[in-house]
Scaffold this motif. Structure first.
Motif, PDB file in Angstrom:
ATOM      1  N   LEU A  96       0.854  -1.090   0.049  1.00 54.17           N
ATOM      2  CA  LEU A  96       0.020  -0.016   0.174  1.00 54.17           C
ATOM      3  C   LEU A  96       0.835   1.312  -0.009  1.00 54.17           C
ATOM      4  CD1 LEU A  96      -2.640  -0.949   2.301  1.00 54.17           C
ATOM      5  CD2 LEU A  96      -3.147  -0.495  -0.090  1.00 54.17           C
ATOM      6  N   SER A  97       1.843   1.183   0.814  1.00 58.43           N
ATOM      7  CA  SER A  97       2.728   2.336   0.756  1.00 58.43           C
ATOM      8  C   SER A  97       3.568   2.744  -0.553  1.00 58.43           C
ATOM      9  CB  SER A  97       3.883   2.246   1.858  1.00 58.43           C
ATOM     10  OG  SER A  97       3.294   1.908   3.141  1.00 58.43           O
ATOM     11  N   GLY A 100       0.816   4.048  -2.899  1.00 66.11           N
ATOM     12  CA  GLY A 100       0.530   5.507  -2.648  1.00 66.11           C
ATOM     13  C   GLY A 100       1.392   6.333  -3.118  1.00 66.11           C
ATOM     14  N   SER A 104       0.971   8.806  -6.042  1.00 68.68           N
ATOM     15  CA  SER A 104       1.024  10.372  -5.732  1.00 68.68           C
ATOM     16  C   SER A 104       1.897  11.231  -6.654  1.00 68.68           C
ATOM     17  CB  SER A 104       1.505  10.566  -4.461  1.00 68.68           C
ATOM     18  OG  SER A 104       2.940  10.212  -4.341  1.00 68.68           O
ATOM     19  N   VAL A 115      -5.291  11.857  -1.192  1.00 69.01           N
ATOM     20  CA  VAL A 115      -5.737  10.466  -1.069  1.00 69.01           C
ATOM     21  C   VAL A 115      -4.691   9.473  -1.295  1.00 69.01           C
ATOM     22  CG1 VAL A 115      -7.234   8.846  -2.409  1.00 69.01           C
ATOM     23  CG2 VAL A 115      -8.033  11.241  -2.033  1.00 69.01           C
ATOM     24  N   THR A 116      -3.722   9.455  -2.022  1.00 70.80           N
ATOM     25  CA  THR A 116      -2.466   8.838  -2.707  1.00 70.80           C
ATOM     26  C   THR A 116      -1.619   9.045  -1.389  1.00 70.80           C
ATOM     27  OG1 THR A 116      -1.454  10.683  -3.839  1.00 70.80           O
ATOM     28  CG2 THR A 116      -2.969   9.067  -4.981  1.00 70.80           C
ATOM     29  N   ILE A 120      -3.645   6.544   1.575  1.00 70.61           N
ATOM     30  CA  ILE A 120      -3.150   5.071   1.040  1.00 70.61           C
ATOM     31  C   ILE A 120      -1.660   4.944   1.756  1.00 70.61           C
ATOM     32  CG2 ILE A 120      -2.290   3.623  -0.805  1.00 70.61           C
ATOM     33  CD1 ILE A 120      -4.611   5.062  -2.446  1.00 70.61           C
ATOM     34  N   THR A 121      -0.871   5.925   1.339  1.00 69.59           N
ATOM     35  CA  THR A 121       0.579   5.530   2.118  1.00 69.59           C
ATOM     36  C   THR A 121       0.522   5.473   3.655  1.00 69.59           C
ATOM     37  OG1 THR A 121       1.674   6.578   0.195  1.00 69.59           O
ATOM     38  CG2 THR A 121       2.979   6.816   2.124  1.00 69.59           C
ATOM     39  N   GLY A 124      -0.609   2.201   4.817  1.00 73.66           N
ATOM     40  CA  GLY A 124       0.198   1.129   4.481  1.00 73.66           C
ATOM     41  C   GLY A 124       1.434   1.275   5.543  1.00 73.66           C
TER      42      GLY A 124
END
Length: 486
Positions: A96-97, A100, A104, A115-116, A120-121, A124
């Motif tokens: 996920l990191s 993300g 981004s 969001v990214t 998300i990051t 993660g």
């Protein structure tokens, strides 16, 4: 604990030796990649602001969301650990990191960046960090305190290296390509997670036979068109929801335990100011004529001192004189951290920045070493996991709103110095609130129980060490304690 479908032998030969040290190295790297990562965001602050034509308040939402999700995702991470195991959760967090940060780099608006790179990051890094800390509890028993102290140095190493790497890549390739590279770097959490093999804790029990149970009985009776039994069908579900909330969010402890309530409110108020220097120090220095590379070096100075001071702070808090009194050592560190911000507010010379970083990092080391030790002092260990869940969620709320409010203050006044005044205000008032409250509670307890004999352990009722034996059961399953860090 057998995880991920692997057969569990009756004994484990890896705890406190052998492969456990490889897991410790992997955890150090994970902490550097996750908790240390937000320290570099200030390096990109001005470039993101110019590229997206965003205000200081709008730009500061990005690191706020990332840091808040990193703290607030604890209960969700604990559920994933119980369901899939630490190894899978760490690898999922790394994936996920990485995704993300790569996404981004293609963001066309500051909202997409929220969001990214933000959500998300942040989620993660939460999964990777907290599952990585959890697995240490299974690999280390006798040397668990040493293992956690060594693992926490990863955060300090991350604080030291991330800003320097960020500034170098930013100068060479710009922020978009740098974020793309960071996505690949964060994927190394997957490699670290692969090292964290499951540790068998107890022999697998025989598979339980499904019985009728209250839920099955209610379903059978509800098929007989009984309205009363249809109502009973929902009761087990409601009870399960209540038990889940009590397991991960200790609202009952918050209402009944004055010490926990005071400490939670005080820390939540404190972190609203604590996170501000890490975001605004670099742009503040650049605005005052400091070269960008030297400005990024300031954050690295904080991280470098933390490498040595955090273990020393942990050893200091373990002295017998502080048993049952760690809260007061913590309060002094909070006050010192807040007052140190006045150095930046009064003077913007580079020498003043260096002095500030030294004082700030020393007090920060004490805060990082004590914040969860103090929580153990005020909450019984059998409720520590759920108390920590509520603690981190309330903490994440103020982490989320603190930097944007400070950015709005900069937009209205045009001076970054007000950010450090605000940080000092939040920290000092939090210290005064906790100090006055705990002194009052201690005085009241002494006056109401004058003849009660002193316990053998002066910290009994306030503090209990992490259990030295694994495999203790709560509701038939091993208790998972997930720990975050400042």
């Amino acid at each position: 604990m057998a995880q991920e479908g692997e057969a569990a032998p009756r004994t484990s030969t890896v705890q406190d030796k052998g492969w456990a040290w490889m897991v410790l190295v992997a955890t150090v790297l994970v902490q550097g990649l996750t908790l240390g990562f937000p320290s570099c965001i200030g390096v990109f602050f001005k470039d993101l602001q110019q590229d997206f034509q965003a205000s200081n308040s709008e730009t500061s939402w990005f690191p706020s969301i990332m840091t808040a999700v990193l703290h607030a995702g604890g209960p969700l991470c604990s559920i994933l650990v119980e369901r899939f195991g630490c190894r899978t959760t760490v690898m999922l967090g790394g994936l996920l990191s990485g995704v993300g940060m790569v996404a981004s780099s293609f963001s066309q608006s500051i909202t997409q960046l929220y969001v990214t790179a933000g959500f998300i990051t942040g989620l993660g890094t939460c999964f990777s960090f907290q599952a990585g800390v959890t697995v240490l509890g299974y690999y280390f028993i006798r040397r668990r305190a040493l293992a956690n102290a060594l693992a926490s140095t990863g955060v300090s190493i991350g604080f030291t290296l991330w800003p320097l790497l960020s500034q170098h890549l930013l100068d060479v390739m710009g922020w978009r390509n740098t974020f793309f590279v960071f996505g690949g770097v964060m994927l190394h959490c997957c490699v670290c997670g692969a090292v964290m093999r499951p540790v068998p804790v107890k022999p697998p029990g025989p598979p339980s036979k499904p019985g009728p149970g209250p839920l099955a009985e209610d379903i059978h009776l509800s098929n007989g068109n009984s309205l009363g039994h249809e109502v009973h069908l929902h009761r087990p579900r409601c009870d399960a929801c209540i038990q889940t909330l009590q397991k991960y969010l200790a609202f009952d402890v918050f209402c009944k335990n004055k010490g926990y309530r005071t400490y939670t409110i005080g820390v939540a108020w404190m972190v609203m100011g604590f996170v501000l220097p890490m975001i605004y120090l670099v742009p503040y220095a650049v605005v005052n004529g400091v070269e960008e590379r030297k400005a990024a070096l300031l954050v690295s100075i904080i991280g470098f001192i933390n490498i040595f001071m955090r273990p020393m702070a942990g050893l200091l808090s373990g002295l017998k004189v502080f048993t049952g009194r760690r809260i007061y050592l913590f309060i002094v560190a909070v006050a010192l951290n807040g007052l140190s911000n006045l150095i930046c507010a009064i003077s913007a010379s580079y020498s003043a920045f260096v002095i500030y970083c030294v004082v700030y990092s020393i007090s920060m080391s004490v805060l990082g070493a004590l914040i969860f030790q103090v929580l153990m002092d005020v909450v019984e260990m059998d409720r520590f996991s759920s108390a920590l869940g509520l603690f981190t969620i309330l903490e994440s709320v103020t982490i989320l709103i603190g930097p944007p409010l400070a950015g709005l203050l900069v937009d209205l006044t045009g001076h970054f110095s007000y950010v450090f005044y605000a940080s000092s205000f939040f920290m000092v008032t939090a210290a005064l609130f906790m100090g006055f409250s705990f002194c009052t509670m201690e005085t009241k307890n002494k006056s109401t129980q004058p003849h009660k004999p002193a316990p053998d352990n002066p910290s009994r009722g306030k503090y209990a060490d992490v259990p030295t034996e694994l495999g203790s059961e709560t509701n038939g399953s091993a208790a998972i304690i997930y720990v975050t860090s400042i």
